[in-house]
Scaffold this motif. Structure first.
Motif, PDB file in Angstrom:
ATOM      1  N   MET A   1       0.515  -1.414  -0.186  1.00  0.00           N
ATOM      2  CA  MET A   1      -0.363   0.411   0.191  1.00  0.00           C
ATOM      3  C   MET A   1       0.701   0.958  -0.242  1.00  0.00           C
ATOM      4  O   MET A   1       0.525   1.954  -0.735  1.00  0.00           O
ATOM      5  N   MET A   2       2.261   1.362   0.674  1.00  0.00           N
ATOM      6  CA  MET A   2       3.024   2.699   1.042  1.00  0.00           C
ATOM      7  C   MET A   2       3.701   2.896  -0.337  1.00  0.00           C
ATOM      8  O   MET A   2       3.716   3.708  -1.329  1.00  0.00           O
ATOM      9  N   HIS A   3       4.126   1.566  -0.897  1.00  0.00           N
ATOM     10  CA  HIS A   3       4.517   1.405  -2.095  1.00  0.00           C
ATOM     11  C   HIS A   3       3.603   2.192  -3.368  1.00  0.00           C
ATOM     12  O   HIS A   3       4.573   3.126  -3.872  1.00  0.00           O
ATOM     13  N   LEU A   4       2.704   2.255  -3.229  1.00  0.00           N
ATOM     14  CA  LEU A   4       2.012   2.258  -4.578  1.00  0.00           C
ATOM     15  C   LEU A   4       2.043   4.428  -4.143  1.00  0.00           C
ATOM     16  O   LEU A   4       1.681   4.924  -5.059  1.00  0.00           O
ATOM     17  N   TRP A   5       1.006   4.189  -2.883  1.00  0.00           N
ATOM     18  CA  TRP A   5       0.843   5.469  -2.583  1.00  0.00           C
ATOM     19  C   TRP A   5       1.904   6.814  -2.944  1.00  0.00           C
ATOM     20  O   TRP A   5       1.629   7.999  -2.805  1.00  0.00           O
ATOM     21  N   TRP A   6       3.132   6.323  -1.711  1.00  0.00           N
ATOM     22  CA  TRP A   6       4.465   6.786  -1.769  1.00  0.00           C
ATOM     23  C   TRP A   6       5.445   7.037  -2.723  1.00  0.00           C
ATOM     24  O   TRP A   6       6.201   8.027  -2.508  1.00  0.00           O
TER      25      TRP A   6
ATOM     26  N   GLY B   1       7.131   6.367   3.923  1.00  0.00           N
ATOM     27  CA  GLY B   1       6.422   5.150   3.967  1.00  0.00           C
ATOM     28  C   GLY B   1       7.099   3.581   4.498  1.00  0.00           C
ATOM     29  O   GLY B   1       6.228   4.129   5.938  1.00  0.00           O
ATOM     30  N   THR B   2       8.226   3.466   5.483  1.00  0.00           N
ATOM     31  CA  THR B   2       8.511   3.044   5.355  1.00  0.00           C
ATOM     32  C   THR B   2       8.893   2.973   7.531  1.00  0.00           C
ATOM     33  O   THR B   2       7.956   2.360   8.007  1.00  0.00           O
ATOM     34  N   VAL B   3       9.103   4.555   7.525  1.00  0.00           N
ATOM     35  CA  VAL B   3       8.538   5.143   8.857  1.00  0.00           C
ATOM     36  C   VAL B   3       7.159   5.269   9.440  1.00  0.00           C
ATOM     37  O   VAL B   3       7.417   5.232  10.125  1.00  0.00           O
ATOM     38  N   GLY B   4       5.980   5.686   8.431  1.00  0.00           N
ATOM     39  CA  GLY B   4       5.013   5.529   8.853  1.00  0.00           C
ATOM     40  C   GLY B   4       4.313   4.066   9.047  1.00  0.00           C
ATOM     41  O   GLY B   4       3.176   3.873   9.997  1.00  0.00           O
ATOM     42  N   ILE B   5       4.917   2.740   7.967  1.00  0.00           N
ATOM     43  CA  ILE B   5       4.602   1.463   8.306  1.00  0.00           C
ATOM     44  C   ILE B   5       4.903   1.339  10.062  1.00  0.00           C
ATOM     45  O   ILE B   5       4.687   0.589  10.766  1.00  0.00           O
ATOM     46  N   CYS B   6       6.188   2.061  10.295  1.00  0.00           N
ATOM     47  CA  CYS B   6       7.081   1.322  11.739  1.00  0.00           C
ATOM     48  C   CYS B   6       5.917   2.261  12.380  1.00  0.00           C
ATOM     49  O   CYS B   6       6.060   1.356  14.347  1.00  0.00           O
ATOM     50  N   ALA B   7       5.377   2.728  12.295  1.00  0.00           N
ATOM     51  CA  ALA B   7       4.556   3.504  13.266  1.00  0.00           C
ATOM     52  C   ALA B   7       3.513   3.298  13.652  1.00  0.00           C
ATOM     53  O   ALA B   7       3.001   2.418  14.969  1.00  0.00           O
ATOM     54  N   ILE B   8       2.408   2.680  12.295  1.00  0.00           N
ATOM     55  CA  ILE B   8       1.293   2.156  12.845  1.00  0.00           C
ATOM     56  C   ILE B   8       2.224   0.565  13.695  1.00  0.00           C
ATOM     57  O   ILE B   8       1.238  -0.291  14.459  1.00  0.00           O
ATOM     58  N   PHE B   9       3.460  -0.277  13.197  1.00  0.00           N
ATOM     59  CA  PHE B   9       3.847  -1.442  13.905  1.00  0.00           C
ATOM     60  C   PHE B   9       4.114  -1.112  14.988  1.00  0.00           C
ATOM     61  O   PHE B   9       3.723  -2.344  16.391  1.00  0.00           O
ATOM     62  N   GLY B  10       3.985   0.147  15.306  1.00  0.00           N
ATOM     63  CA  GLY B  10       4.491   0.590  17.014  1.00  0.00           C
ATOM     64  C   GLY B  10       2.609   0.525  17.694  1.00  0.00           C
ATOM     65  O   GLY B  10       2.773   0.112  18.774  1.00  0.00           O
ATOM     66  N   ALA B  11       2.330   1.359  17.135  1.00  0.00           N
ATOM     67  CA  ALA B  11       0.913   0.935  18.109  1.00  0.00           C
ATOM     68  C   ALA B  11      -0.034  -0.297  18.275  1.00  0.00           C
ATOM     69  O   ALA B  11      -1.217   0.335  19.013  1.00  0.00           O
ATOM     70  N   MET B  12       0.822  -1.525  16.994  1.00  0.00           N
ATOM     71  CA  MET B  12       0.033  -2.352  17.807  1.00  0.00           C
ATOM     72  C   MET B  12       0.184  -3.326  18.330  1.00  0.00           C
ATOM     73  O   MET B  12       0.055  -4.176  19.180  1.00  0.00           O
ATOM     74  N   CYS B  13       2.044  -3.675  18.610  1.00  0.00           N
ATOM     75  CA  CYS B  13       3.001  -4.342  19.021  1.00  0.00           C
ATOM     76  C   CYS B  13       3.688  -4.320  20.818  1.00  0.00           C
ATOM     77  O   CYS B  13       4.119  -4.359  21.138  1.00  0.00           O
ATOM     78  N   GLY B  14       4.098  -2.446  20.252  1.00  0.00           N
ATOM     79  CA  GLY B  14       4.885  -1.894  21.682  1.00  0.00           C
ATOM     80  C   GLY B  14       6.267  -2.636  21.912  1.00  0.00           C
ATOM     81  O   GLY B  14       6.651  -2.554  22.527  1.00  0.00           O
ATOM     82  N   ILE B  15       6.925  -3.161  21.033  1.00  0.00           N
ATOM     83  CA  ILE B  15       8.187  -3.676  21.397  1.00  0.00           C
ATOM     84  C   ILE B  15       9.398  -3.070  20.374  1.00  0.00           C
ATOM     85  O   ILE B  15       8.444  -2.866  19.145  1.00  0.00           O
ATOM     86  N   SER B  16      10.635  -2.667  20.178  1.00  0.00           N
ATOM     87  CA  SER B  16      11.323  -2.138  18.771  1.00  0.00           C
ATOM     88  C   SER B  16      10.980  -3.339  17.957  1.00  0.00           C
ATOM     89  O   SER B  16      11.452  -3.254  16.704  1.00  0.00           O
ATOM     90  N   GLY B  17      12.060  -4.558  18.337  1.00  0.00           N
ATOM     91  CA  GLY B  17      12.636  -5.114  17.605  1.00  0.00           C
ATOM     92  C   GLY B  17      11.840  -6.084  16.040  1.00  0.00           C
ATOM     93  O   GLY B  17      12.745  -6.504  15.160  1.00  0.00           O
ATOM     94  N   ALA B  18      10.585  -6.152  16.756  1.00  0.00           N
ATOM     95  CA  ALA B  18       9.543  -6.824  15.437  1.00  0.00           C
ATOM     96  C   ALA B  18       9.226  -5.700  14.387  1.00  0.00           C
ATOM     97  O   ALA B  18       9.449  -6.315  13.059  1.00  0.00           O
TER      98      ALA B  18
END
Length: 436
Positions: free
Chosen positions: A86-91, A101-118
């Motif tokens: 999705m990020m590839h197509l939009w950004w 877009g990668t930074v945005g996905i990392c933010a979404i992951f952060g809002a889902m799981c709560g740890i850094s390594g994932a």
């Protein structure tokens, strides 16, 4: 023995055994128990045990294995691949768009799981090869993954925030709320840095050719990838901030959402659940030992009366309370270069937080500054965790020196963000004030 000599001997013993290479948690707990015995006698053992027993009865503690399990499931659920498409197509048509877009996905992951390594491992596997194929500067690409991966401990839910709450007694709900706006501030600043730099130096992050940008119909269809992550975010954060659920109950809802996502992406299996469960058990066991060490250290530190000594020393710092806060952040920053975040919490929070509260500062606000500093520590050479997570998955052509150099401008941006939150504390404390 005088209080000054006792304090020097206590911290000297900690440093000595750490330099021998012994595990920090056992050094901290072991040295603390020994000093408690010689300070208070055998009764000190019962005090530490009773404090530990009280922590084990904390309902909030149940959130830790649940959030860890949710992260382990999401890491294998296939959510990240759909998000990246999705990020590839939009950004992709924007200079530096894939990195933003990668930074945005990392933010979404952060809002889902709560740890850094994932987020680091997932984006390093999915996003990095695609950015390198499209002639992105390798240091720009590496740095954005390193920086974005740290969002997991600042954007709620955050396991580091739960541990901060358990060690200091601060409300975990207020910490979660306080992390939202600083997290968005970091997202905007890092994305803005990438956009400006790629605008000035287009060769660092070239825009994709028109044939790879997708049609509007493809872009709209790709937005479906955001539905499941947003569902999980609303289930976790919405239930906490809306007062519907406690952090622990919200973590259980998050686990249900993660399992549903895995089923939708056809990744749900007994093998995946077994592997995620075993990794959760290992991490949770480590955290229990960390809490034991934290209670032993806090008891020893307070039992010796060292808190009064530190407060007397701090009161002599020229520049007043703000100089003290800045000094604390500088100390944490340099400790983060050589110690893991949990170890820094164990060593500094019992020392720093009583001083911060005595000077009239909000412990929630200080907690956000602390966590941003820990986020910087995850990506700071020589021993930042994210550096080694990334090194384990990058192509052989990328050396450790490339990874080290890549984080320098992003560290500067994060320090700027921390300074902004320091100067404008409302960024951290406004939302908790509204919701709680």
């Amino acid at each position: 023995m005088s209080l000054e000599l006792l304090t020097v001997a206590f911290f000297g013993a900690l440093i000595f055994f750490l330099l021998l290479g012994l595990p920090l948690v056992f050094v901290l707990g072991g040295v603390s128990v020994v000093f408690l015995y010689f300070t208070w006698g055998p009764g000190a053992f019962f005090m530490v045990a009773s404090q530990m027993w009280g922590s084990m009865g904390s309902f909030t503690l149940l959130a830790i294995p649940l959030f860890v399990f949710m992260a382990m499931v999401l890491e294998r659920a296939g959510v990240a691949q759909s998000l990246y498409t999705m990020m590839h197509l939009w950004w992709g048509g924007v200079r530096g768009g894939l990195a933003i877009g990668t930074v945005g996905i990392c933010a979404i992951f952060g809002a889902m799981c709560g740890i850094s390594g994932a987020a680091v491992v997932t984006m390093g596997t999915i996003a990095l090869p695609r950015m390198l194929e499209r002639k992105y500067d390798k240091e720009l690409a590496l740095g954005c993954i390193n920086a974005g991966g740290g969002f997991g401990i600042l954007i709620p839910p955050s396991i580091i925030m739960i541990l901060y709450s358990l060690i200091t007694g601060t409300s975990v709900g207020k910490l979660f709320a306080a992390g939202v706006l600083p997290g968005l501030l970091l997202l905007v600043l890092i994305s803005g840095y990438i956009a400006i730099r790629c605008r000035l130096q287009p060769h660092l992050g070239p825009a994709l050719p028109p044939d790879e940008r997708g049609t509007w119909s493809e872009k709209l269809v790709a937005l479906r990838a955001v539905a499941l992550p947003m569902l999980i975010v609303v289930m976790v954060l919405g239930s906490i901030m809306g007062g519907v659920a406690t952090p622990t109950e919200a973590a259980a809802l998050g686990v249900a959402g993660a399992l549903f996502s895995a089923a939708v992406h056809r990744q749900l299996s007994w093998g995946m659940i077994r592997e995620a469960s075993l990794r959760t058990f290992r991490l949770t066991g480590m955290i229990v030992w960390i809490l034991f060490a934290a209670h032993a250290f806090s008891s020893a530190y307070q039992g010796m009366g060292a808190q009064d000594l530190v407060q007397d020393l701090v009161s002599g710092i020229p520049g007043g309370p703000w100089a003290t806060i800045i000094l604390f952040q500088v100390v944490i920053f340099f400790m983060a270069m050589v110690l893991d975040p949990l170890g820094i919490m164990l060593i500094t929070l019992p020392v720093f937080l009583p001083v911060v509260v005595a000077m009239g500062f909000d412990p929630v606000w200080f907690g956000i500054l602390f966590i941003i500093n820990m986020e910087i520590g995850y990506m700071t050479p020589p021993f930042g965790f994210n550096l080694f997570y990334l090194k384990g998955i990058v192509p052989p052509s990328i050396k450790m020196g490339d990874i080290y150099r890549s984080v320098v401008p992003y560290v500067a941006v994060m320090i700027l963000a921390m300074a902004i939150v320091m100067v404008f504390p409302e960024i951290a404390i406004w939302l908790p004030g509204v919701l709680f």
